[in-house]
Design an enzyme around this catalytic site. Structure first.
Site, PDB file in Angstrom:
ATOM      1  N   GLY A 172      27.812 -28.264  30.763  1.00 54.99           N
ATOM      2  CA  GLY A 172      28.024 -27.296  32.058  1.00 54.99           C
ATOM      3  C   GLY A 172      26.693 -26.473  32.242  1.00 54.99           C
ATOM      4  N   GLY A 173      27.313 -25.233  32.808  1.00 55.04           N
ATOM      5  CA  GLY A 173      26.237 -24.165  33.137  1.00 55.04           C
ATOM      6  C   GLY A 173      25.718 -23.794  31.810  1.00 55.04           C
ATOM      7  N   GLY A 407     -10.243 -35.288  41.872  1.00 57.14           N
ATOM      8  CA  GLY A 407      -9.331 -34.023  41.643  1.00 57.14           C
ATOM      9  C   GLY A 407      -8.728 -34.045  40.259  1.00 57.14           C
ATOM     10  CB  ALA A 408      -7.604 -36.393  37.635  1.00 56.50           C
TER      11      ALA A 408
HETATM   12  C1  HXC Z   1      38.145 -22.350  24.490  1.00 59.00           C
HETATM   13  C2  HXC Z   1      37.913 -24.276  23.461  1.00 59.00           C
HETATM   14  C3  HXC Z   1      36.653 -24.588  24.289  1.00 59.00           C
HETATM   15  C4  HXC Z   1      36.647 -23.888  25.536  1.00 59.00           C
HETATM   16  C5  HXC Z   1      36.869 -26.189  22.689  1.00 59.00           C
HETATM   17  N1  HXC Z   1      37.792 -25.175  22.502  1.00 59.00           N
HETATM   18  N2  HXC Z   1      36.322 -26.002  23.807  1.00 59.00           N
HETATM   19  N3  HXC Z   1      38.541 -23.010  23.413  1.00 59.00           N
HETATM   20  N4  HXC Z   1      37.387 -22.901  25.461  1.00 59.00           N
HETATM   21  N5  HXC Z   1      35.702 -24.066  26.246  1.00 59.00           N
HETATM   22  C6  HXC Z   1      38.723 -25.202  21.144  1.00 59.00           C
HETATM   23  C7  HXC Z   1      39.574 -26.224  21.213  1.00 59.00           C
HETATM   24  O1  HXC Z   1      40.784 -25.837  21.857  1.00 59.00           O
HETATM   25  C8  HXC Z   1      39.867 -26.395  19.658  1.00 59.00           C
HETATM   26  O2  HXC Z   1      40.644 -25.280  19.369  1.00 59.00           O
HETATM   27  C9  HXC Z   1      38.548 -26.382  19.159  1.00 59.00           C
HETATM   28  O3  HXC Z   1      37.716 -25.667  19.891  1.00 59.00           O
HETATM   29  C10 HXC Z   1      37.909 -27.749  18.757  1.00 59.00           C
HETATM   30  O4  HXC Z   1      38.071 -28.396  20.146  1.00 59.00           O
HETATM   31  P1  HXC Z   1      38.433 -30.022  19.889  1.00 59.00           P
HETATM   32  O5  HXC Z   1      38.551 -30.420  21.313  1.00 59.00           O
HETATM   33  O6  HXC Z   1      39.619 -30.021  19.003  1.00 59.00           O
HETATM   34  O7  HXC Z   1      37.107 -30.514  19.406  1.00 59.00           O
HETATM   35  P2  HXC Z   1      36.327 -32.136  19.652  1.00 59.00           P
HETATM   36  O8  HXC Z   1      37.256 -33.157  19.631  1.00 59.00           O
HETATM   37  O9  HXC Z   1      35.251 -32.157  18.707  1.00 59.00           O
HETATM   38  O10 HXC Z   1      35.600 -32.030  21.161  1.00 59.00           O
HETATM   39  C11 HXC Z   1      34.892 -30.837  21.456  1.00 59.00           C
HETATM   40  C12 HXC Z   1      34.507 -30.889  23.084  1.00 59.00           C
HETATM   41  C13 HXC Z   1      36.047 -30.376  23.686  1.00 59.00           C
HETATM   42  C14 HXC Z   1      33.833 -32.054  23.373  1.00 59.00           C
HETATM   43  C15 HXC Z   1      33.437 -29.694  23.143  1.00 59.00           C
HETATM   44  O11 HXC Z   1      36.490 -29.301  22.735  1.00 59.00           O
HETATM   45  C16 HXC Z   1      35.937 -30.088  24.910  1.00 59.00           C
HETATM   46  O12 HXC Z   1      35.679 -30.833  26.001  1.00 59.00           O
HETATM   47  N6  HXC Z   1      35.867 -28.760  25.341  1.00 59.00           N
HETATM   48  C17 HXC Z   1      35.998 -28.333  26.609  1.00 59.00           C
HETATM   49  C18 HXC Z   1      34.480 -28.395  27.223  1.00 59.00           C
HETATM   50  C19 HXC Z   1      34.553 -27.824  28.559  1.00 59.00           C
HETATM   51  O13 HXC Z   1      34.965 -28.270  29.554  1.00 59.00           O
HETATM   52  N7  HXC Z   1      34.179 -26.255  28.414  1.00 59.00           N
HETATM   53  C20 HXC Z   1      33.981 -25.718  29.583  1.00 59.00           C
HETATM   54  C21 HXC Z   1      32.884 -26.160  30.248  1.00 59.00           C
HETATM   55  S1  HXC Z   1      32.770 -25.022  31.955  1.00 59.00           S
HETATM   56  P3  HXC Z   1      41.827 -25.382  18.012  1.00 59.00           P
HETATM   57  O14 HXC Z   1      42.338 -24.174  17.995  1.00 59.00           O
HETATM   58  O15 HXC Z   1      42.716 -26.549  18.580  1.00 59.00           O
HETATM   59  O16 HXC Z   1      40.844 -25.769  16.834  1.00 59.00           O
HETATM   60  C22 HXC Z   1      31.649 -24.106  31.185  1.00 59.00           C
HETATM   61  C23 HXC Z   1      31.045 -23.434  32.403  1.00 59.00           C
HETATM   62  C24 HXC Z   1      29.739 -22.376  31.891  1.00 59.00           C
HETATM   63  O17 HXC Z   1      31.028 -23.933  30.209  1.00 59.00           O
HETATM   64  C25 HXC Z   1      29.023 -21.987  33.275  1.00 59.00           C
HETATM   65  C26 HXC Z   1      27.842 -21.208  32.760  1.00 59.00           C
HETATM   66  C27 HXC Z   1      27.325 -20.720  33.968  1.00 59.00           C
END
Ligand code: HXC
Length: 517
Positions: A172-173, A407-408
């Site tokens: 994402g971002g 030009g290059a």
């Molecule tokens: C809060 C999060 C989290 C998040 C993971 N965790 N991502 N908690 N916010 N964004 C936590 C989980 O709840 C879990 O907590 C622990 O981290 C480990 O995650 P798992 O899913 O068990 O790990 P894994 O199977 O290895 O998967 C990793 C992952 C997945 C692929 C990154 O966690 C995932 O898809 N996370 C969400 C990604 C996402 O969509 N993020 C938001 C993107 S939008 P526990 O307590 O169970 O250990 C964004 C916008 C940014 O980022 C914009 C900026 C401008």
């Protein structure tokens, strides 16, 4: 009087709790996957015992979702300063074992504080990215946190070197903080990086893809050009970071780590002449030439897998750090295309910001001809090379090895584009265009009228090469300072570099130029 033992015990207890991270089981699982923990990454970066942590006792500010009762030691990111080769370097490392390394407000605040510290004190910053992205439970607070980090990436750009290591998920971002930094190192097996993952792409567009195709280290090194180095694993990423830092100054006000005690070599190197094919059209590997020029043949190639028709990277000649930009005749005949221009221009600008002299090795038949190139904007992209060289005030030395056409020729830092020293080999061909094309345009009627057309054409080509494209033509007009034997190149460049290290050039004051992006 001695300090109260209870206070010491409390400090120790708190430290142990924060240092425990995800606990022994999860740490063991990571190790089994061949990965380091966030803290081990910083330990591997810094000289032992030199790391001063900032914010070990930080706690999250997340409310709701039952988070109030949870403890997130360090808030999922370790920040601080340590020493690399005797110089201070700021580092942060996201801890995936604490709420997935997700970025909440305190997490962001820690990174921002560190960035401010690095900018004030003038030291490079390295960030290890291993995170699930914006912390979902903190909503817009975490978006704001990213905004604050990005804004600092921009403010610091051109002040201190910024290096991102992508060693876990980065989606994402969140990808934009690394993208705003100077160099990205990505681990081959455990990292991924994309704006929209395969699931989102499928749901929105119906296209089927995989993380390997759009988000792997290989895809970014080879196809998108988003990253600069692939690391086999975390340890290799640390090696690459150390190697990179060994060429970079701490900030834009200091000199790169030249080793000026090294003596200037005044010996010829006959072996370099054996590398140049006698057929002017035959390809060769310019990296073999670079290896003959740099100290110990060492060359840290940047973006090795992307736009391979242009080779860029760091080396030293007699101790002086330099950035090398070279056409690669064995890929696309060394032509400049859109990707090569983007690659070269950004590297030139990096070197200029950080006082790193530029050596340009020229063997370029022109910009790559083609409908796709024209449609996708080779004019705009090629102009970046001209702009980047023209805007650079660091010492610039150009060696014309063979072709330097049209030009290059200008886009590879000719004298008129600001080269301080231009050397040409006797094999150089410097002209508006290649002999074949030029002869077809100027002498088409004469060739058509000749009895033996092929013989007349080859006669005209020879005379064009001798009269219009010879390096002596350019030297006679002072576009080339000297024509030298290839075997003298290393010593001539070395002397040139030493004489130019005190170069000063001032430009009219302005906010910034408007490079064609
Ligand atoms: C809060 C999060 C989290 C998040 C993971 N965790 N991502 N908690 N916010 N964004 C936590 C989980 O709840 C879990 O907590 C622990 O981290 C480990 O995650 P798992 O899913 O068990 O790990 P894994 O199977 O290895 O998967 C990793 C992952 C997945 C692929 C990154 O966690 C995932 O898809 N996370 C969400 C990604 C996402 O969509 N993020 C938001 C993107 S939008 P526990 O307590 O169970 O250990 C964004 C916008 C940014 O980022 C914009 C900026 C401008």
């Amino acid at each position: 009087m001695a300090i109260d033992q209870k206070l010491l015990d409390e400090l120790e207890r708190r430290q142990a709790e924060a240092l425990a991270s995800g606990g022994p089981e999860r740490i063991a699982k990571r190790h089994a996957q061949g990965r380091l923990t966030a803290r081990e990454r910083l330990d591997g970066l810094y000289a032992p015992g030199t790391f001063q942590e900032f914010g070990l006792h930080a706690q999250h500010a997340t409310r709701g979702f039952g988070m109030d009762k949870k403890s997130l030691p360090t808030d999922g990111v370790i920040t601080g300063i340590g020493f690399v080769d005797g110089r201070p370097v700021a580092g942060f490392s996201q801890d995936f074992m604490i709420a997935g390394g997700s970025l909440g407000s305190v997490h962001a605040h820690k990174i921002c504080e560190l960035m401010d510290h690095a900018a004030r004190a003038g030291m490079p910053i390295i960030g290890f990215n291993d995170s699930g992205g914006a912390r979902i439970q903190e909503g817009v607070e975490s978006l704001s946190g990213y905004g604050q980090v990005f804004n600092r990436n921009v403010l610091m750009s051109g002040v201190v070197p910024q290096i991102a290591v992508i060693c876990g998920p980065c989606a994402g971002g969140a990808v934009y903080s690394p993208a705003l930094m100077d160099f990205l190192i990505m681990t081959r097996h455990s990292a991924s990086m994309f704006i929209c993952g395969p699931e989102v792409i499928r749901a929105v567009t119906g296209q089927h893809t995989t993380t390997e195709e759009i988000g792997s280290a290989e895809a970014h090194a080879r196809d998108s050009g988003n990253i600069h180095f692939i690391a086999e694993d975390d340890r290799h990423a640390l090696d690459l970071a150390h190697q990179l830092l060994s060429y970079l100054p701490s900030n834009n006000m200091s000199e790169p780590p030249h080793r000026l005690e090294t003596e200037v070599t005044l010996r010829d190197d006959p072996q370099i002449e054996a590398l140049i094919p006698s057929d002017p059209k035959a390809p060769y590997d310019v990296k073999d030439i670079i290896a003959r020029l740099t100290d110990g043949g060492e060359f840290m190639e940047v973006q090795r897998d992307f736009a391979q028709n242009l080779v860029i990277g760091f080396g030293r000649i007699d101790g002086v750090v330099l950035g090398i930009v070279a056409n690669q005749p064995k890929v696309k005949a060394g032509t400049l295309d859109i990707d090569a221009s983007d690659k070269g221009a950004r590297f030139i600008r990096f070197c200029n910001i950080f006082n790193i002299p530029l050596l340009t090795l020229v063997d370029v038949p022109g910009f790559l001809p083609g409908v796709a190139q024209e449609k996708q904007g080779i004019i705009r992209h090629g102009a970046k090379m001209l702009f980047a060289y023209g805007a650079s005030t660091v010492p610039k030395i150009t060696v014309i090895m063979r072709k330097a056409y049209g030009g290059a020729f200008l886009a590879m830092c000719s004298r008129d584009m600001g080269a301080d020293l231009v050397l040409a080999w006797p094999t150089a061909e410097i002209a508006v265009m290649g002999a074949e094309g030029a002869i077809n345009i100027v002498y088409r009627r004469e060739i058509d009228a000749a009895e033996d057309k092929a013989a007349r054409r080859s006669e005209l080509i020879d005379s064009y090469r001798a009269e219009f494209a010879s390096p002596y033509q350019s030297a006679a007009r002072l576009f080339v300072h000297d024509v030298i034997r290839p075997q003298r190149t290393r010593s001539a460049v070395s002397l040139g570099l030493r004489s130019l290290l005190s170069k000063r050039e001032t430009r009219p004051p302005k906010k910034h130029g408007n490079i064609p992006l």
